[in-house]
Motif scaffolding. Structure first.
Motif, PDB file in Angstrom:
ATOM      1  N   TYR A 136     -62.366  37.097   0.923  1.00 37.17           N
ATOM      2  CA  TYR A 136     -61.600  37.630  -0.203  1.00 37.17           C
ATOM      3  C   TYR A 136     -60.135  37.821   0.188  1.00 37.17           C
ATOM      4  O   TYR A 136     -59.228  37.495  -0.570  1.00 37.17           O
ATOM      5  N   ARG A 137     -59.944  38.388   1.381  1.00 36.59           N
ATOM      6  CA  ARG A 137     -58.564  38.619   1.831  1.00 36.59           C
ATOM      7  C   ARG A 137     -57.841  37.297   1.980  1.00 36.59           C
ATOM      8  O   ARG A 137     -56.706  37.129   1.551  1.00 36.59           O
ATOM      9  N   GLU A 138     -58.549  36.344   2.603  1.00 35.15           N
ATOM     10  CA  GLU A 138     -57.939  35.040   2.839  1.00 35.15           C
ATOM     11  C   GLU A 138     -57.570  34.379   1.512  1.00 35.15           C
ATOM     12  O   GLU A 138     -56.473  33.844   1.354  1.00 35.15           O
ATOM     13  N   ALA A 139     -58.505  34.435   0.564  1.00 38.20           N
ATOM     14  CA  ALA A 139     -58.258  33.818  -0.738  1.00 38.20           C
ATOM     15  C   ALA A 139     -57.040  34.438  -1.400  1.00 38.20           C
ATOM     16  O   ALA A 139     -56.157  33.737  -1.894  1.00 38.20           O
ATOM     17  N   ALA A 140     -56.980  35.762  -1.387  1.00 41.36           N
ATOM     18  CA  ALA A 140     -55.872  36.437  -2.067  1.00 41.36           C
ATOM     19  C   ALA A 140     -54.551  36.158  -1.355  1.00 41.36           C
ATOM     20  O   ALA A 140     -53.530  35.919  -1.995  1.00 41.36           O
ATOM     21  N   GLU A 141     -54.580  36.158  -0.028  1.00 38.26           N
ATOM     22  CA  GLU A 141     -53.343  35.882   0.705  1.00 38.26           C
ATOM     23  C   GLU A 141     -52.879  34.453   0.470  1.00 38.26           C
ATOM     24  O   GLU A 141     -51.689  34.183   0.367  1.00 38.26           O
ATOM     25  N   ALA A 142     -53.835  33.525   0.397  1.00 41.15           N
ATOM     26  CA  ALA A 142     -53.469  32.131   0.164  1.00 41.15           C
ATOM     27  C   ALA A 142     -52.857  31.946  -1.228  1.00 41.15           C
ATOM     28  O   ALA A 142     -52.131  30.994  -1.471  1.00 41.15           O
ATOM     29  N   LEU A 143     -53.162  32.872  -2.142  1.00 36.07           N
ATOM     30  CA  LEU A 143     -52.545  32.806  -3.469  1.00 36.07           C
ATOM     31  C   LEU A 143     -51.159  33.442  -3.467  1.00 36.07           C
ATOM     32  O   LEU A 143     -50.484  33.465  -4.490  1.00 36.07           O
ATOM     33  N   GLY A 144     -50.757  33.976  -2.319  1.00 33.94           N
ATOM     34  CA  GLY A 144     -49.413  34.526  -2.213  1.00 33.94           C
ATOM     35  C   GLY A 144     -49.351  36.041  -2.291  1.00 33.94           C
ATOM     36  O   GLY A 144     -48.272  36.607  -2.355  1.00 33.94           O
ATOM     37  N   ALA A 145     -50.517  36.703  -2.285  1.00 31.66           N
ATOM     38  CA  ALA A 145     -50.508  38.157  -2.377  1.00 31.66           C
ATOM     39  C   ALA A 145     -50.020  38.767  -1.062  1.00 31.66           C
ATOM     40  O   ALA A 145     -50.327  38.263   0.014  1.00 31.66           O
ATOM     41  N   ARG A 172     -46.551  30.063  -0.754  1.00 30.35           N
ATOM     42  CA  ARG A 172     -47.946  29.956  -1.187  1.00 30.35           C
ATOM     43  C   ARG A 172     -48.064  29.767  -2.691  1.00 30.35           C
ATOM     44  O   ARG A 172     -49.131  29.414  -3.184  1.00 30.35           O
ATOM     45  N   ILE A 184     -49.238  37.909  -9.725  1.00 29.89           N
ATOM     46  CA  ILE A 184     -48.560  38.236  -8.467  1.00 29.89           C
ATOM     47  C   ILE A 184     -47.145  37.663  -8.429  1.00 29.89           C
ATOM     48  O   ILE A 184     -46.209  38.299  -7.960  1.00 29.89           O
ATOM     49  N   LYS A 200     -55.451  45.185  -5.262  1.00 29.70           N
ATOM     50  CA  LYS A 200     -56.018  44.339  -6.312  1.00 29.70           C
ATOM     51  C   LYS A 200     -57.393  43.790  -5.965  1.00 29.70           C
ATOM     52  O   LYS A 200     -58.154  43.395  -6.843  1.00 29.70           O
ATOM     53  N   VAL A 201     -57.694  43.699  -4.674  1.00 34.99           N
ATOM     54  CA  VAL A 201     -58.958  43.066  -4.277  1.00 34.99           C
ATOM     55  C   VAL A 201     -59.860  44.005  -3.479  1.00 34.99           C
ATOM     56  O   VAL A 201     -61.002  44.238  -3.843  1.00 34.99           O
ATOM     57  N   GLN A 231     -50.817  44.099  -1.981  1.00 35.37           N
ATOM     58  CA  GLN A 231     -51.445  43.571  -3.193  1.00 35.37           C
ATOM     59  C   GLN A 231     -52.906  43.233  -2.939  1.00 35.37           C
ATOM     60  O   GLN A 231     -53.761  43.447  -3.789  1.00 35.37           O
ATOM     61  N   ASP A 247     -64.167  38.835   4.561  1.00 33.92           N
ATOM     62  CA  ASP A 247     -62.802  38.431   4.882  1.00 33.92           C
ATOM     63  C   ASP A 247     -62.331  37.280   4.002  1.00 33.92           C
ATOM     64  O   ASP A 247     -61.133  37.089   3.812  1.00 33.92           O
TER      65      ASP A 247
END
Lengths: 310, 263
Positions: free
Chosen positions: A195-204, B91, B118, A212-213, A208, A193
């Protein structure tokens, strides 16, 4: 009582005192051992049996070129019997390809929805219902192919017969979908999880994150899910027998009837004299099927192991 | 007033922020003003709500699905709970570094450029050279370039040390030019050497970014921050210059915590 096992250096605990616990323990250990290795025994036993029945034919009579390259399967011809499987291999392959073309997008889509988007109740219900799909007996699927899909295909596409590659492919696709879905879902769930958190925190966005992940991270699991689906479609018998038309031709389009390798064995084995060439040829087909599904499953297994070692 | 300057002194302002996880209230009436361009640390015993505050500022705690909030959080004078707020945009402005380094399972290069790709306007494509430049600049900024320049296409989860991974996680925030960096105990998974290296890096980034740093380690708060917030049981107890707080805390709870009587 409580000092004896603590002092044992081997961990083979209560070695000295053969009381009831000791015997119960040993009994269950042995019983579990037998259960554990029985799988191996059965697999080897089945292989030996199938091989024994087909071996004579393979070694003495079989013309390898004819077996793999001739489309003519005429085991009952009195004058010149031929044992070519090419038409059946082509039929099985065509049905498998169609079934995967139908099952893979749906299964992966369903798995993505269940693992990444669905919440609480919806997710649980979907999983239960998809598992119920897997519990439908194959003869029922065959019945659906025969009685529902057949007239539907004749009407929709204006073709003379609805028992064909398309029909069998759809039925097999539906049969393979639950397995593919549940293995693919496991593959998605195995993605940490963080990975999901990291990507979402980047704004994905969620989508996406998925493409992407999650998809790259789960690709080995998805490949192995697809392979097991192929194995399922390849080895299925009854539904294919009923839905494919059972005609010995190399299909030129999805509306041609075909005959599958498995269906041939099922349809003919009961009517051949035990030990005859025909009988043995059917077992040769069995060995061929066995080898292919074995390779498919092994490959899937190695891929899954590959994930764990990463 | 400094409205025209477009550069408010306050990077993050929370206004009577209350937060519930389901039935459990984790934050009580939190009013904080985190100044721009400096490092503010948050300390307090486990469960005091410091991570919750942090995770509210980029709304990542909404992933849980059972979080409820009253009050407001203004990031650069914009309430992030307004209905017209775009999460992706928020974000982009607010980068987050997690406790355990969590590089994505893609190449080092793709990790660094991930956010940038992104947030690019749809349809626009950058020239490969420009992307290369962005990646190099970000990796140089976190002092990682020399170590990874020969293996940019290697998977980031394979052979980087924890320290290098954490630096990579900071590097991937920089290409989108965030205003605020949130760091949730960024060194707690690292050994002392790695901790020192990452602390140096955080200090390097000071001035360019407003940094809010949650830490369990009081010595770290003392070493690396300009201002310090002490939280207890979901409330802000004290917020002052770090030097003042550690020398002359105004509240007894703060003094007791700093001296290690609980926590």
């Amino acid at each position: 009582m409580n000092t004896r096992s603590d002092l044992s250096p081997t961990g083979n605990a209560a070695g000295d005192i053969r009381n009831q616990d000791w015997y119960v323990d040993k009994f269950f250990q042995s019983a579990m051992f037998v259960c554990g290795i029985s799988a191996i025994v059965f697999v080897i036993g089945i292989f030996i049996f199938v091989f024994k029945e087909g071996a004579g034919f393979i070694i003495q009579q079989m013309d390898w070129a004819e077996f793999f390259l001739s489309p003519k399967w005429r085991p009952t011809s009195a004058t010149q019997a031929t044992y070519g499987t090419l038409a059946m291999v082509a039929g099985t392959a065509a049905v498998t390809v169609i079934s995967m073309a139908i099952a893979l997008p749906f299964s992966f889509g369903a798995a993505i929805y269940i693992a990444e988007f669905a919440q609480g109740r919806t997710r649980e219900w979907l999983k239960v219902i998809i598992e119920m799909l897997a519990a439908i007996p194959s003869v029922v699927w065959g019945f659906i192919g025969l009685m529902i899909m057949n007239p539907l295909i004749i009407e929709s596409f204006d073709v003379p017969i609805g028992l064909n590659v398309l029909n069998a492919g759809i039925i097999l696709g539906l049969m393979a979908a639950p397995i593919i879905t549940s293995i693919a879902e496991d593959a998605f769930k195995a993605v940490p999880d963080t990975y999901r958190e990291a990507a979402e925190a980047l704004g994905a966005t969620k989508w996406q994150v998925v493409y992407k992940v999650i998809l790259p991270a789960a690709k080995n699991g998805l490949l192995s899910a697809a392979l097991l689906g192929v194995g399922r479609a390849f080895g299925e018998t009854m539904a294919v027998l009923m839905a494919s038309g059972h005609a010995l031709t190399i299909p030129g389009s999805v509306f041609d009837s075909i005959r599958a390798l498995t269906a041939t064995i099922a349809a003919e084995l009961g009517e051949t004299p035990v030990g005859s060439d025909h009988y043995q040829a059917l077992f040769a087909i069995g060995i061929f099927l066995f080898t292919i599904t074995f390779i498919i499953n092994m490959t899937a297994d190695f891929i899954v192991r590959g994930i764990k070692n990463q | 007033m400094n409205i025209q300057e477009n550069q408010p002194d306050i990077a993050i302002r929370t206004v009577s922020l209350n937060l519930w996880y389901g039935q459990f209230q984790a934050l009580f009436d939190v009013n904080l003003e985190i100044k721009q361009g400096i490092i503010t640390s948050m300390i307090g015993p486990s469960g005091c709500g410091k991570s919750t505050v942090l995770r509210s500022v980029d709304r990542i705690n909404e992933r849980l699905g059972y979080v409820r909030i009253t009050g407001a959080i203004n990031v650069l004078d914009k309430n992030i709970y307004d209905v017209d707020v775009d999460l992706a945009q928020l974000r982009k402005q607010v980068g987050m570094v997690f406790q355990r380094p969590n590089p994505l399972p893609i190449s080092i290069y793709d990790n660094v450029i991930f956010g940038h790709r992104i947030h690019r306007p749809p349809g626009s494509k950058l020239h490969r050279d420009e992307e290369d430049g962005i990646v190099e600049a970000a990796l140089r900024r976190v002092l990682l370039w020399d170590k990874v320049k020969d293996k940019l296409q290697r998977k980031a989860t394979l052979d980087l040390s924890l320290e290098e991974r954490q630096k990579l996680c900071i590097a991937r925030l920089l290409p989108v030019k965030p205003a605020v960096l949130l760091m949730d105990e960024p060194c707690s998974a690292l050994d002392p050497k790695g901790t020192a290296a990452v602390e140096d890096l955080i200090w390097e980034l000071r001035g360019e970014y407003s940094i809010l740093l949650v830490t369990h380690n009081m010595a770290q708060a003392r070493r690396t921050s300009d201002e310090c917030v002490f939280m207890l049981m979901g409330r802000v107890m004290e917020h002052s210059k770090t030097d003042d707080m550690f020398v002359t805390p105004t509240r007894r709870e703060t003094a007791d915590y700093i001296e290690g009587r609980y926590g």
